[in-house]
Design a protein around this motif. Structure first.
Motif, short mmCIF file in Angstrom:
data_model
loop_
_atom_site.label_atom_id
_atom_site.label_comp_id
_atom_site.label_asym_id
_atom_site.label_seq_id
_atom_site.Cartn_x
_atom_site.Cartn_y
_atom_site.Cartn_z
N GLY A 155 54.54 13.04 -51.33
CA GLY A 155 54.57 13.18 -49.87
C GLY A 155 54.50 11.82 -49.18
O GLY A 155 54.31 10.78 -49.82
N GLU A 156 54.63 11.89 -47.86
CA GLU A 156 54.54 10.65 -47.08
C GLU A 156 53.20 9.97 -47.36
O GLU A 156 52.17 10.63 -47.49
CB GLU A 156 54.64 11.03 -45.60
N LYS A 157 53.22 8.65 -47.48
CA LYS A 157 51.97 7.93 -47.70
C LYS A 157 51.98 6.64 -46.91
O LYS A 157 53.04 6.14 -46.54
CB LYS A 157 51.72 7.68 -49.18
N GLY A 158 50.83 6.11 -46.62
CA GLY A 158 50.81 4.85 -45.89
C GLY A 158 49.43 4.47 -45.40
O GLY A 158 48.42 5.01 -45.87
N PHE A 159 49.41 3.55 -44.47
CA PHE A 159 48.16 3.04 -43.91
C PHE A 159 48.23 3.16 -42.40
O PHE A 159 49.30 3.07 -41.80
CB PHE A 159 47.98 1.56 -44.29
N LYS A 160 47.08 3.42 -41.77
CA LYS A 160 47.07 3.44 -40.31
C LYS A 160 45.68 3.13 -39.78
O LYS A 160 44.69 3.20 -40.52
CB LYS A 160 47.57 4.78 -39.79
N GLU A 161 45.63 2.84 -38.50
CA GLU A 161 44.35 2.60 -37.85
C GLU A 161 43.75 3.93 -37.41
O GLU A 161 44.46 4.82 -36.95
CB GLU A 161 44.55 1.72 -36.60
N THR A 162 42.44 4.09 -37.59
CA THR A 162 41.77 5.30 -37.12
C THR A 162 40.50 4.88 -36.40
O THR A 162 40.13 3.70 -36.40
CB THR A 162 41.38 6.22 -38.29
N GLU A 163 39.80 5.87 -35.80
CA GLU A 163 38.53 5.58 -35.13
C GLU A 163 37.52 4.97 -36.10
O GLU A 163 36.62 4.23 -35.70
CB GLU A 163 37.93 6.87 -34.56
#
Ligand code: IPM
Ligand code: MN
Length: 356
Positions: free
Chosen positions: A144-152
Motif C-alpha cells: 500500500g501507499e507508504k511515506g512520511f508526514k508531519e502530524t500533531e
C-alpha cells in the motif's frame, strides 16, 4: 517432458539446500523420464554483492521466461544496515509483485515420526496436525501507499492497508479450492471489529463461500486466531488471510509443528506459474557447516512438481522419499533427538534421492 526452472540460490544456507533439491529433482527426472533445466539467477545479498542491486532486471526476465522459480533463502547480517528498499528481502517482494504471485500456500503439518518435536502438549496435537495457511501475497500493507508526514505528534511514517474486492475474491477462491481437496473447512482471519479493509474482506469471502456449499466457513479475529492456533490447532484446515496476518500466523503455525526446517511453501500466480521456497530463512549462523536441513527445499521442489507441472505421481514420489527417510530413522541436525546421528545437508540429499 522438459521443464525450465529459474533457480535463486540466494544467501546463507540457500545454496546448500538448493543443491540438494536439484539433486532430488534430477533423481525424479531420471526415474520418470523428465529433464529439468536450471538457469541460475541472482537475487538478494548475492545480487547486491555482484551487481549492486538486490533484484537485477535479468533475474525477473529469466524468471518470467521460465516454467517455475525455485528459491533458497535471501538475507543476512552483512546487508542489514542497507536502507529498506535496497535490502535483500526487497528482492522477495519484487519477485512476488513482478511475477504476480498473489497466493502463498504454507502447509504446516506434523510428520508422525516427528510428533514429539512440537512444543505443544501431546493431547493438543494428538492425531496429527495438517493446516495450510493461504496468505495473500501481493497486496495489503506490504504494497500500500507508504511515506512520511508531519502530524500533531511530530514527524510520522505510515503504511496503508488496502484491499480491493477482486484481490480478496481471488485469494478466497484459492483457499476454497484447496479446502475442497482437503478437509472442506476454511477459516478466514481478519480484524473486522476494527478495520474497514477487514470488513470488506469478510463480506467478500462470504460471497465466494456461496459458490462452495460443501465447504464450512468460519471467521476469526486475528488476535483470537493467534490464540486458537496454540489452544486448539486441530480446529484449522485451511486458513485464508491477508498479507501481514499471514506472515505472522504462518510463522506461528510452522513453529507448532516443531520443525520449521521441514516446511515448504508455494507462491502462485494466475495459471500454473509459481515460485517455491522453504519457509525457513538463510540461517547465516550455520551456513557452510553442513548442518542445514534441505528437506523443506526438497519438499518445495515437490510442490513445484504438483502445482506448476501437474506431475502428481512425481510429487508423491518426493513426499514419500522424505517420509521413507524419516521412517528409516535418518535425521538432520535440527530434528535429531536421543542418540540419532544426524546426516549432513549433502548426505540427506543423497539419501532422499536414493529413495526416489
Ligand atoms: C516471509 C518473510 C518475508 C515476508 C520478508 C523476508 C520480506 O518474512 O516470506 O514470510 O515478510 O513476507
Ligand atoms: Mn515471514
Amino acid at each position: 517432458m522438459k521443464y525450465r526452472i529459474a533457480v535463486v540460490k540466494g544467501d546463507g544456507i540457500g545454496p546448500e539446500v538448493i543443491d540438494e533439491a536439484t539433486k532430488v529433482l534430477d533423481a525424479v527426472g531420471e526415474r520418470f523420464g523428465h529433464t529439468f533445466e536450471y538457469t541460475y539467477v541472482l537475487a538478494g545479498g548475492a545480487a547486491i554483492d555482484e551487481t549492486g542491486r538486490c533484484l537485477p532486471d535479468e533475474t525477473v526476465d529469466i524468471a518470467k521466461a521460465s516454467d517455475a522459480v525455485l528459491l533458497g533463502a535471501v538475507g543476512g547480517p552483512k546487508w542489514d544496515d542497507l536502507p529498506g528498499d535496497e535490502r535483500p528481502e526487497r528482492a522477495l517482494l519484487g519477485l512476488r509483485k513482478e511475477l504476480g504471485l498473489f497466493a502463498n500456500l504454507r502447509p504446516a503439518m506434523v510428520f508422525d515420526e516427528l510428533a514429539d518435536a512440537s512444543p505443544l502438549k501431546p493431547e493438543i496435537i494428538d492425531g496429527g496436525l495438517d493446516i495450510v495457511v493461504v496468505r495473500e501475497l501481493t497486496g495489503g500493507i506490504y504494497f500500500g501507499e507508504k511515506g512520511f508526514k508531519e502530524t500533531e505528534m511530530g514527524p510520522a511514517a505510515y503504511d496503508v492497508e488496502q484491499y480491493s474486492t477482486e484481490e480478496i475474491r481471488r485469494i478466497a477462491k484459492v483457499a476454497f479450492d484447496m479446502a475442497m481437496k482437503r478437509g472442506k473447512r476454511v477459516t478466514s482471519i481478519d480484524k473486522a471489529n476494527v478495520l474497514e479493509s477487514s470488513r470488506l474482506w469478510r463480506k467478500t469471502v462470504a460471497e465466494v463461500a456461496a459458490d462452495y456449499p460443501e465447504v464450512a466457513l468460519d471467521n476469526m479475529y486475528v488476535d483470537n486466531g493467534a490464540m486458537q492456533l496454540v489452544r486448539n490447532p486441530k480446529h484449522f484446515d485451511v486458513i485464508v488471510t491477508s498479507n501481514i496476518f499471514g506472515d505472522i500466523l504462518s510463522d506461528e503455525a510452522s513453529q507448532i509443528t516443531g520443525s520449521i526446517g521441514m516446511l515448504p511453501s508455494a507462491s502462485l500466480a494466475d495459471g500454473n506459474f509459481g515460485m517455491y521456497e522453504p519457509v525457513h530463512g538463510s540461517a547465516p549462523d550455520i551456513a557452510g557447516t553442513g548442518k542445514a536441513n534441505p528437506l523443506a527445499t526438497i519438499l518445495s521442489a515437490g510442490m513445484m512438481l504438483r502445482y506448476t507441472f501437474g506431475l502428481k505421481e512425481e510429487a508423491d514420489a518426493v513426499d514419500n522419499a522424505v517420509r521413507s527417510f524419516l521412517k528409516a530413522g535418518f535425521r538432520t541436525f535440527d530434528i535429531a533427538t536421543g542418540d540419532a546421528v544426524p546426516l549432513t545437508t549433502a548426505e540427506t540429499g543423497d539419501k532422499v534421492a536414493s529413495f526416489i
